[in-house]
Design an enzyme around this catalytic site. Structure first.
Site, PDB file in Angstrom:
ATOM      1  N   GLU A  45      10.029  -0.667  13.892  1.00 52.35           N
ATOM      2  CA  GLU A  45       9.349   0.532  13.356  1.00 52.35           C
ATOM      3  C   GLU A  45       9.795   1.791  14.095  1.00 52.35           C
ATOM      4  O   GLU A  45       9.161   2.842  14.007  1.00 52.35           O
ATOM      5  CB  GLU A  45       7.832   0.373  13.462  1.00 52.35           C
ATOM      6  CG  GLU A  45       7.280  -0.631  12.466  1.00 52.35           C
ATOM      7  CD  GLU A  45       5.759  -0.629  12.387  1.00 52.35           C
ATOM      8  OE1 GLU A  45       5.103   0.130  13.134  1.00 52.35           O
ATOM      9  OE2 GLU A  45       5.228  -1.400  11.564  1.00 52.35           O
ATOM     10  N   GLU A  74      -7.178  -1.967  16.381  1.00 53.40           N
ATOM     11  CA  GLU A  74      -6.872  -2.728  15.160  1.00 53.40           C
ATOM     12  C   GLU A  74      -6.596  -4.191  15.516  1.00 53.40           C
ATOM     13  O   GLU A  74      -5.836  -4.476  16.444  1.00 53.40           O
ATOM     14  CB  GLU A  74      -5.646  -2.092  14.493  1.00 53.40           C
ATOM     15  CG  GLU A  74      -5.189  -2.773  13.217  1.00 53.40           C
ATOM     16  CD  GLU A  74      -3.972  -2.063  12.589  1.00 53.40           C
ATOM     17  OE1 GLU A  74      -3.801  -0.837  12.817  1.00 53.40           O
ATOM     18  OE2 GLU A  74      -3.195  -2.726  11.899  1.00 53.40           O
ATOM     19  N   SER A  81       6.128  -2.981   8.340  1.00 49.48           N
ATOM     20  CA  SER A  81       7.249  -2.847   9.282  1.00 49.48           C
ATOM     21  C   SER A  81       8.600  -2.791   8.553  1.00 49.48           C
ATOM     22  O   SER A  81       9.517  -2.110   8.995  1.00 49.48           O
ATOM     23  CB  SER A  81       7.221  -3.967  10.311  1.00 49.48           C
ATOM     24  OG  SER A  81       7.099  -5.210   9.675  1.00 49.48           O
ATOM     25  N   ASP A 118      -7.156  -5.527   9.960  1.00 49.56           N
ATOM     26  CA  ASP A 118      -5.943  -5.500   9.132  1.00 49.56           C
ATOM     27  C   ASP A 118      -5.728  -6.921   8.603  1.00 49.56           C
ATOM     28  O   ASP A 118      -6.122  -7.229   7.474  1.00 49.56           O
ATOM     29  CB  ASP A 118      -4.753  -5.006   9.968  1.00 49.56           C
ATOM     30  CG  ASP A 118      -3.418  -5.144   9.262  1.00 49.56           C
ATOM     31  OD1 ASP A 118      -3.405  -5.392   8.048  1.00 49.56           O
ATOM     32  OD2 ASP A 118      -2.362  -5.005   9.925  1.00 49.56           O
ATOM     33  N   LYS A 173      -1.146   5.406   8.702  1.00 48.25           N
ATOM     34  CA  LYS A 173      -0.370   4.770   9.757  1.00 48.25           C
ATOM     35  C   LYS A 173       1.027   4.571   9.209  1.00 48.25           C
ATOM     36  O   LYS A 173       1.231   3.756   8.306  1.00 48.25           O
ATOM     37  CB  LYS A 173      -1.042   3.439  10.086  1.00 48.25           C
ATOM     38  CG  LYS A 173      -0.560   2.775  11.328  1.00 48.25           C
ATOM     39  CD  LYS A 173      -1.339   1.487  11.516  1.00 48.25           C
ATOM     40  CE  LYS A 173      -0.721   0.645  12.571  1.00 48.25           C
ATOM     41  NZ  LYS A 173      -0.868  -0.787  12.291  1.00 48.25           N
ATOM     42  N   ASP A 179      -2.795  -1.428  17.932  1.00 53.59           N
ATOM     43  CA  ASP A 179      -2.851  -2.551  17.000  1.00 53.59           C
ATOM     44  C   ASP A 179      -2.453  -3.781  17.812  1.00 53.59           C
ATOM     45  O   ASP A 179      -1.289  -3.946  18.169  1.00 53.59           O
ATOM     46  CB  ASP A 179      -1.893  -2.343  15.815  1.00 53.59           C
ATOM     47  CG  ASP A 179      -1.946  -3.527  14.850  1.00 53.59           C
ATOM     48  OD1 ASP A 179      -2.712  -4.474  15.112  1.00 53.59           O
ATOM     49  OD2 ASP A 179      -1.213  -3.495  13.835  1.00 53.59           O
ATOM     50  N   GLN A 236       0.978  -5.421  19.777  1.00 57.91           N
ATOM     51  CA  GLN A 236       2.044  -5.007  18.861  1.00 57.91           C
ATOM     52  C   GLN A 236       2.354  -3.508  18.837  1.00 57.91           C
ATOM     53  O   GLN A 236       3.514  -3.116  18.770  1.00 57.91           O
ATOM     54  CB  GLN A 236       1.680  -5.476  17.452  1.00 57.91           C
ATOM     55  CG  GLN A 236       2.760  -5.272  16.411  1.00 57.91           C
ATOM     56  CD  GLN A 236       2.356  -5.856  15.079  1.00 57.91           C
ATOM     57  OE1 GLN A 236       2.492  -7.050  14.858  1.00 57.91           O
ATOM     58  NE2 GLN A 236       1.849  -5.028  14.191  1.00 57.91           N
ATOM     59  N   LYS A 260      -3.270  -1.836   2.834  1.00 59.09           N
ATOM     60  CA  LYS A 260      -1.841  -2.056   2.565  1.00 59.09           C
ATOM     61  C   LYS A 260      -1.769  -2.650   1.162  1.00 59.09           C
ATOM     62  O   LYS A 260      -1.999  -3.853   0.976  1.00 59.09           O
ATOM     63  CB  LYS A 260      -1.266  -3.071   3.557  1.00 59.09           C
ATOM     64  CG  LYS A 260      -1.157  -2.580   4.999  1.00 59.09           C
ATOM     65  CD  LYS A 260      -0.753  -3.736   5.899  1.00 59.09           C
ATOM     66  CE  LYS A 260      -0.423  -3.289   7.310  1.00 59.09           C
ATOM     67  NZ  LYS A 260      -0.307  -4.449   8.230  1.00 59.09           N
TER      68      LYS A 260
END
Ligand code: PGA
Ligand code: ZN
Length: 391
Positions: A186, A258, A339, A284, A360, A216, A144, A309
């Site tokens: 992003e 990640e 995102s 994550d 991040k 990631d 990703q 997050k």
């Protein structure tokens, strides 16, 4: 004292509706808006459709009248009580978080970075910037995000500048070589190179610019329950994926890894972490900023890094607890955008308040720069600043 709380539907960077909370106190009005994910973990708290969420909230909002914004953690507890579920499926984690942040802001006159003031020196996080993308975010690679960490930077502006300059150079070079597809959600570049070719291409630039490289993988997105399925037809078993990640991490000197494995493989993460000492192996989707899942990771010795997050869990105090427990167990927290972002910049302030050494938040696009510019603003207004001590 809180007089009223209102929700307003606003748009995120993907053009979808999200919520902005407005908290009216006897002093002023404070607001906060929340992001959404695309490659979400299956253990995240539930965000509701904005129309439904606002309707439900309007039937309970008078309950907040008279509460003390300075006791923002108590307000969080109250939000959890009126929801009554583990995952905010009644009032929605998007609503819970917007209200939670706006109330916390009210407690510190909008300076969220002052939420915890314990140290003489204020430390700033290193920005982890998404330079080339793929997977669910769009792009050529199965993985990703290919990430830059400007670890030599002595100030936040130098760190942000480094990532932006590399972003420009990479875009130009991909265009010149006719490898460019465009920008993804992003604002990372999408290109025609596969995973290893992307790493070869980036490694040269990272060496010149003295930045560390991370990935990631978002591996749950290409795991089907039996194998990891790569875009060009390659299929790897659990064991093969672990061996491949170890090989790639060593060959390309990856510092940051990640979600290299699917979100339930706590044991696999442990094997990787043991094989890849001195690098960050980060969960994550594995954790979803959830204290129970973090405890499972601690028990299994799964990772030495955790993505934070707040919208994966629902309130600021729950995210705060996860950061605290992670630190107590020598697990490095990395605070992260989503995102689908808004221009709101609270992750920047939280990185400072909670002494988180990495943030991040992408490289380009106003919704990413709003966080980076906030850090630059704070660097220039707080006395006694320095970069995080991680190297
Ligand atoms: P998301 O992706 O915000 O789309 O979930 C970001 C990430 O996986 O880190
Ligand atoms: Zn991720």
């Amino acid at each position: 004292m809180i007089r009223n709380v209102k929700l307003i539907p606003v748009f995120n960077s993907k053009g979808n509706l999200t919520v902005m909370a407005k908290v009216y106190t006897t002093k002023e009005v404070f607001s906060a808006s929340v992001p959404a994910g695309t490659s979400t973990g299956k253990n995240e708290a539930v965000s509701l459709d904005v129309d439904v969420a606002i309707k439900r909230f309007n039937s309970i909002r008078t309950n907040f009248t008279g509460m003390d914004e300075n006791e923002w953690r108590d307000v969080d507890t109250f939000i959890r009580q009126i929801d009554g579920t583990e995952n905010f499926s009644n009032i929605g984690a998007n609503v819970a978080l917007a209200v939670s942040i706006a109330v916390a802001r009210a407690s510190v006159d909008n300076d969220l970075w002052r939420l915890e003031r314990k140290y003489a020196k204020t430390r700033f996080p290193f920005p982890v910037g998404n330079i080339i993308g793929g997977g669910a975010h769009g792009g050529g690679t199965t993985w990703q995000e290919f990430l830059l960490i400007p670890y030599k930077a002595k100030s936040i502006i130098e760190a942000v500048y480094t990532n932006i300059e590399i972003w420009k150079i990479v875009g130009e070079e991909l265009r010149r070589e006719k490898l460019l597809i465009g920008r993804n959600i992003e604002n990372a570049w999408m290109c025609k190179l596969d995973e290893e070719k992307t790493l070869e291409f980036l490694s040269k630039i990272c060496e010149e610019w003295k930045v560390k490289l991370g990935i990631d993988f978002a591996a749950s997105d290409f795991w089907d329950g039996k194998s990891y399925n790569y875009k060009k037809g390659k299929k790897l078993s659990k064991k093969e994926q672990i061996e491949y990640i170890v090989d790639v991490a060593k060959r390309f000197d990856l510092f940051y890894l990640e979600d290299p494995l699917e979100e339930e493989d706590f044991e696999g993460f442990h094997i990787l972490k043991e094989e890849l000492k001195d690098r960050l192996v980060i969960g994550d989707d594995l954790y979803c900023t959830n204290v129970k899942r973090l405890r499972k990771g601690i028990k299994n010795k799964s990772t030495n890094g955790i993505i934070i997050k707040p919208n994966q869990v629902g309130t600021l105090s729950q995210a705060e607890e996860v950061v605290k427990i992670a630190k107590e167990n020598k697990i490095t927290p990395i605070i992260s955008h989503r995102s689908a972002e808004t221009e709101d910049n609270w992750i920047a302030d939280l990185a400072i308040a909670w002494r988180i050494p990495f943030i991040k938040t992408g490289i380009m696009g106003t919704e990413r720069l709003s966080k980076l510019n906030r850090l630059i603003e704070l660097w220039n207004s707080i006395p006694n600043v320095e970069m995080a001590k991680v190297w």
